[in-house]
Scaffold this active site. Structure first.
Site: not given
Length: 157
Positions: A60-61
């Site tokens: 996930c960013q």
């Protein structure tokens, strides 16, 4: 782990259907994003003590922490993100998968993503993060079933 609550809908399939109905009320994606943000704001806070690498979802960013609990008969998840839209995605994912059996989790494909148009309106990094969250949930469900499997070395007894 935060105290589990009962799912809003009786099944993951019903949850996905209800999510699709709710999103159909909104005329455009500006309204849908606002609804996602509002859903994310309603998530219970996750204690800082649980915001560790052990619960961090990789891929996930944004920062996402997902804390599993329960048994194969009922898995509960708590999760939060430092991003308001991602927290909204978490709220949808938890609505579908938290409070369900490991078997139901593994048998349920996230069809709501396509049915509400998320697949076309999320950035590639958010899509990857959503996929990572779903994979993590399914991995926990698979792990719960694996620990329940009878030991084949002693005839399944």
């Amino acid at each position: 782990m935060i105290a589990p609550s009962d799912p809003q809908e009786a099944s993951a399939l019903e949850a996905q259907s209800t999510i699709a109905e709710e999103f159909a009320y909104f005329g455009d994606w500006t309204e849908r994003y606002q609804y996602l943000i509002d859903l994310g704001r309603k998530l219970p806070a996750l204690p800082d003590a649980l915001k560790t690498d052990a619960y961090k979802v990789h891929g996930c960013q944004s920062q996402v922490w997902l804390v599993p609990g329960g048994t194969a008969q009922r898995l509960d998840f708590s999760a939060i993100s430092d991003s308001s839209i991602v927290s909204g995605l978490i709220a949808l994912v938890l609505r579908v998968y938290s409070g369900r059996s490991a078997e139901e989790i593994l048998a349920t494909e996230p069809d709501f993503i396509e049915s509400i148009g998320l697949s076309k309106h999320l950035s590639p990094t958010r899509s990857n993060g959503l996929a990572a969250m779903l994979a993590t949930i399914k991995q926990h469900a698979r792990g719960m079933l694996d620990t329940q499997a009878p030991d084949a070395t002693n005839g399944g007894v």
